[in-house]
Scaffold this motif. Structure first.
Motif, short mmCIF file in Angstrom:
data_model
loop_
_atom_site.label_atom_id
_atom_site.label_comp_id
_atom_site.label_asym_id
_atom_site.label_seq_id
_atom_site.Cartn_x
_atom_site.Cartn_y
_atom_site.Cartn_z
N SER A 36 0.83 -1.20 0.00
CA SER A 36 0.00 0.00 0.00
C SER A 36 0.87 1.25 0.00
O SER A 36 2.07 1.19 0.23
CB SER A 36 -0.91 0.00 1.23
OG SER A 36 -0.13 0.03 2.42
N TRP A 37 0.21 2.40 -0.21
CA TRP A 37 0.96 3.66 -0.29
C TRP A 37 1.74 3.92 1.00
O TRP A 37 2.89 4.34 0.98
CB TRP A 37 0.00 4.81 -0.56
CG TRP A 37 0.72 6.11 -0.81
CD1 TRP A 37 1.14 6.59 -2.02
CD2 TRP A 37 1.11 7.08 0.16
NE1 TRP A 37 1.78 7.81 -1.85
CE2 TRP A 37 1.77 8.13 -0.52
CE3 TRP A 37 0.98 7.18 1.55
CZ2 TRP A 37 2.28 9.25 0.13
CZ3 TRP A 37 1.50 8.30 2.20
CH2 TRP A 37 2.13 9.31 1.49
N SER A 38 1.12 3.65 2.13
CA SER A 38 1.78 3.90 3.41
C SER A 38 2.79 2.84 3.78
O SER A 38 3.60 3.02 4.68
CB SER A 38 0.72 3.98 4.52
OG SER A 38 0.14 2.69 4.71
N GLY A 39 2.72 1.71 3.08
CA GLY A 39 3.59 0.59 3.44
C GLY A 39 3.02 -0.28 4.54
O GLY A 39 3.62 -1.29 4.91
N GLY A 40 1.86 0.10 5.05
CA GLY A 40 1.29 -0.63 6.17
C GLY A 40 0.65 -1.96 5.80
O GLY A 40 0.41 -2.80 6.66
N ARG A 41 0.34 -2.11 4.54
CA ARG A 41 -0.27 -3.38 4.08
C ARG A 41 0.58 -3.97 2.98
O ARG A 41 0.91 -3.30 2.01
CB ARG A 41 -1.69 -3.13 3.57
CG ARG A 41 -2.71 -2.83 4.66
CD ARG A 41 -4.08 -2.64 4.05
NE ARG A 41 -4.19 -1.37 3.34
CZ ARG A 41 -5.18 -1.07 2.51
NH1 ARG A 41 -6.15 -1.96 2.28
NH2 ARG A 41 -5.22 0.11 1.91
N THR A 42 0.93 -5.23 3.16
CA THR A 42 1.67 -5.97 2.14
C THR A 42 1.01 -7.33 1.93
O THR A 42 0.45 -7.91 2.87
CB THR A 42 3.14 -6.19 2.55
OG1 THR A 42 3.18 -6.87 3.81
CG2 THR A 42 3.89 -4.85 2.67
#
Length: 119
Positions: free
Chosen positions: A52-58
Motif C-alpha cells: 500500500s501507499w503507506s507501506g502498512g499493508r503488504t
C-alpha cells in the motif's frame, strides 16, 4: 501518467539474493498500491507481491512468502523487492506496476527486468 523503470535483475545461483528496484516518475502523488508481477517463459504473468501507499499493508503470493520482501520509499518514488533464497523456478521477467488512486486495477506497468536463477 506514471512511468516505471525496473532495475536490479540478473543472473544468480540458487540460494542467492537479488534486490529489484522500481523507480516511478510523473504523477506519482496519485498512486496507491505498488506491486510486482513476474512472467516465466511459456507461462502467464503472475502476482508476486504488493504494498500500500503507506507501506502498512503488504501481500505476497504463497510461492514467495518468507523469501521475498516488498518495501517502498515514497520520498524516492521507489519500490523494492528483496528476493532471498532464490530458486530456479523464480526465473522470470519481473514487472513493476502501480494502481492509480481510486483504481481497482494496476494502471501503469514497467518494461520488466530479467531474473535468472541457475541450479
Amino acid at each position: 501518467q506514471v512511468q516505471l523503470v525496473e532495475s536490479g535483475g540478473g543472473l544468480v545461483q540458487a540460494g542467492g539474493s537479488l534486490r529489484l528496484s522500481c523507480a516511478a516518475s510523473g504523477r506519482t502523488s496519485s498512486t496507491a498500491f505498488m506491486g510486482w508481477f513476474r512472467q516465466a517463459p511459456g507461462k502467464e504473468r503472475e502476482f508476486v507481491a504488493t504494498i500500500s501507499w503507506s507501506g502498512g499493508r503488504t501481500y505476497y503470493a504463497d510461492s514467495v512468502k518468507g523469501r521475498f520482501t516488498i518495501s517502498r520509499d515514497n520520498a524516492k518514488n521507489t519500490a523494492y523487492l528483496q528476493m532471498n533464497s532464490l530458486k530456479p523456478e523464480d526465473t522470470a521477467v519481473y514487472y513493476c506496476a502501480v494502481q492509480a488512486s481510486g483504481s481497482n486495477k494496476y494502471d501503469y506497468w514497467g518494461q520488466g527486468t530479467q531474473v535468472t536463477v541457475s541450479s
